[in-house]
Design an enzyme around this catalytic site. Structure first.
Site, short mmCIF file in Angstrom:
data_model
loop_
_atom_site.label_atom_id
_atom_site.label_comp_id
_atom_site.label_asym_id
_atom_site.label_seq_id
_atom_site.Cartn_x
_atom_site.Cartn_y
_atom_site.Cartn_z
CG HIS A 1 -1.87 -1.17 1.23
ND1 HIS A 1 -2.60 -1.54 2.33
CD2 HIS A 1 -2.17 -2.08 0.27
CE1 HIS A 1 -3.31 -2.62 2.04
NE2 HIS A 1 -3.05 -2.97 0.80
CB CYS B 1 10.35 -3.00 -22.52
SG CYS B 1 9.97 -3.24 -24.25
#
Ligand SMILES: NC(=O)c1ccc[n+]([C@@H]2O[C@H](COP(=O)([O-])OP(=O)(O)OC[C@H]3O[C@@H](n4cnc5c(N)ncnc54)[C@H](O)[C@@H]3O)[C@@H](O)[C@H]2O)c1
Length: 440
Positions: A220, A271
């Protein structure tokens, strides 16, 4: 089922009020006389939407009362839920003084509790690091009760996931009910306690359940920090960060999903490293201090070092590597962390042989042929065409990716070989039976 709830702060008050509403007989316990008196007079000692009415109803119905008398609370209940605070010490470590004190008190009360058919159950709801129940809670309860866990009393952990401000709703509809117990009787009692709550029940070992709470809170905190750093970079570039993150959140396949959330080896490919470098360089140019984004590639390198350590710790010299490209089904070797791992191991004097079907094909015909021949010839020359040649010649096998090709190894590894499964960052030493089917 009668409950005693220790610690009438946010978690304890909400739990006491909600369980009383749901029909349980609840005795709240706190060392603070004011909190106890406030609850007994039908008022809430904490500010939280909806709690005043629940405490009033609980006190009037007789389902909820509060005491400072630990002995009475334990003797008049079947389950004790512990919700005392676990604050930080100055150095960041966890202050367990309230947990220890309450365990001493509950232990003393359990000592004099009359024998019953069911042992008293102590359920920790406070947030505590893995190992706290085993190293602190159980020894303290045993020392002060003079009784032994499992025979005379049981212990479990049931972490709380409520958020202040919406805790009454969160209590009724949590993401899940998490039960960490080592025996079926205790787990059954907790399943029964929460049987009226409409949420999936997850049962784990005690240490795993202790850790889930930390994994959740770390994630969180990470999500908020991530959004804030992306927001700061967007702002510096004149980009609408809310539009960006709204679009970001619509991807429930890769972004908000279990994808990428399994512990394993470092990331690589054409990437992720390149794009991280570009955005963090841009942030630097814009004087945006993106501390978390800057730390990602550093952390990724450390993960490669951990894998190097796992191989070196075996003390063996002949290492077979199964899987070279950064994921199954591709021959792309750009920024493959396996290439970094292999280069380090070669540098440490180990003898390597490598098998990767996808890369082997590319070596013969593919678009990556030139890259393989010119950029990594030192690795290319260690590659074998036959999987068995690598397995037979190795004392240690490093599995670098999930690949159906490696299924044929099931049952063929029991020659004292050590298997290091980087897909899960686990060493599966010589235990071939337990290894079967693990990686694939
Ligand atoms: N506040 C939250 O939103 C939240 C959410 C989930 C988990 N948690 C965790 O739950 C635990 C409790 O958090 P909180 O915010 O309710 O704490 P808090 O500090 O608000 O309340 C703790 C209460 O325990 C009482 N207490 C201390 N020692 C006691 C003892 N020996 N006997 C009886 N009572 C005693 C204190 O007087 C206090 O009223 C912590 O571990 C916290 O990390 C909190």
């Amino acid at each position: 089922m009668r409950l005693s709830i220790f610690g009438l702060g946010y978690v304890g008050c909400v739990s006491a009020a909600c369980f009383a509403r749901d029909g349980y007989e609840v005795i709240g316990v706190d060392v603070n006389q004011f909190k106890v008196d406030t609850i007994n007079s039908g008022r809430s000692p904490i500010v939280e939407p909806g709690i005043d009415d629940l405490i009033k109803q609980g006190a009037e119905s007789g389902n909820l009362k509060a005491v400072t008398d630990v002995m009475r609370a334990v003797h008049e209940s079947d389950i004790s839920l512990v919700c005392v605070g676990t604050p930080s010490n100055h150095n960041g470590s966890l202050d367990l003084s309230y947990v220890k004190r309450v365990c001493q008190q509950i232990g003393e009360a359990v000592k004099s509790k009359p024998e019953k058919s069911q042992p008293h159950i102590i359920v920790m709801r406070s947030t505590m690091l893995p190992g706290t129940i085993e190293e602190t809670v159980i020894p303290t309860l045993e020392a002060f009760s003079g009784k032994s866990r499992a025979r005379d009393f049981d212990v479990a952990i049931n972490p709380e996931f409520l958020r202040e401000g919406s805790s009454i709703q969160d209590f009724a509809s949590p993401p899940f009910t998490l039960i960490g117990a080592d025996d079926e009787n205790t787990a059954r009692a907790l399943r029964q306690l929460y049987s009226h709550i409409d949420a999936p029940v997850i049962e784990l070992g005690i240490k795993e359940a202790e850790m889930v709470k930390y994994a959740c809170n770390c994630f969180h905190a990470l999500k908020i920090t991530f959004a804030n750093e992306i927001g700061s970079i967007c702002k510096a570039m004149g980009v609408d960060s809310h539009e960006v993150m709204d679009a970001f959140c619509k991807d429930t396949k890769l972004n908000l999903s279990p994808y990428y959330l399994k512990p394993g080896f470092a990331f690589g490919g054409s990437c992720l490293p390149k794009d991280l470098r570009a955005i963090t360089y841009k942030a630097k140019q814009l004087d945006v201090d993106a501390v978390m984004l800057n730390s990602i590639l550093v952390s990724n390198r450390v993960q490669v070092e951990r894998a190097v350590e796992m191989v070196l710790r075996t003390g063996r010299k002949r290492v077979g590597v199964l899987g070279l490209s950064f994921k199954a089904g591709t021959d792309d070797l750009r920024e493959s962390p396996m290439v970094s791992l292999i280069e380090t191991l070669i540098g440490k004097g180990l003898k390597l042989s490598i098998y990767d079907r996808d890369v082997e094909l590319a070596r013969l015909f593919g678009a990556n042929k030139t890259y393989i021949e010119q950029e990594i010839p030192h690795i290319s020359q260690l590659m074998k065409r036959n999987l068995n040649d690598v397995v037979e010649g190795s004392e240690v096998l490093v599995i670098g990716k999930k690949d159906d090709d490696f299924r044929m190894l099931d049952g063929k590894l029991n020659n004292g070989r050590i298997v290091i499964d980087l897909v899960r960052m686990l060493e599966v030493s010589q235990a071939v039976e337990s290894y079967q089917g693990m990686c694939w």
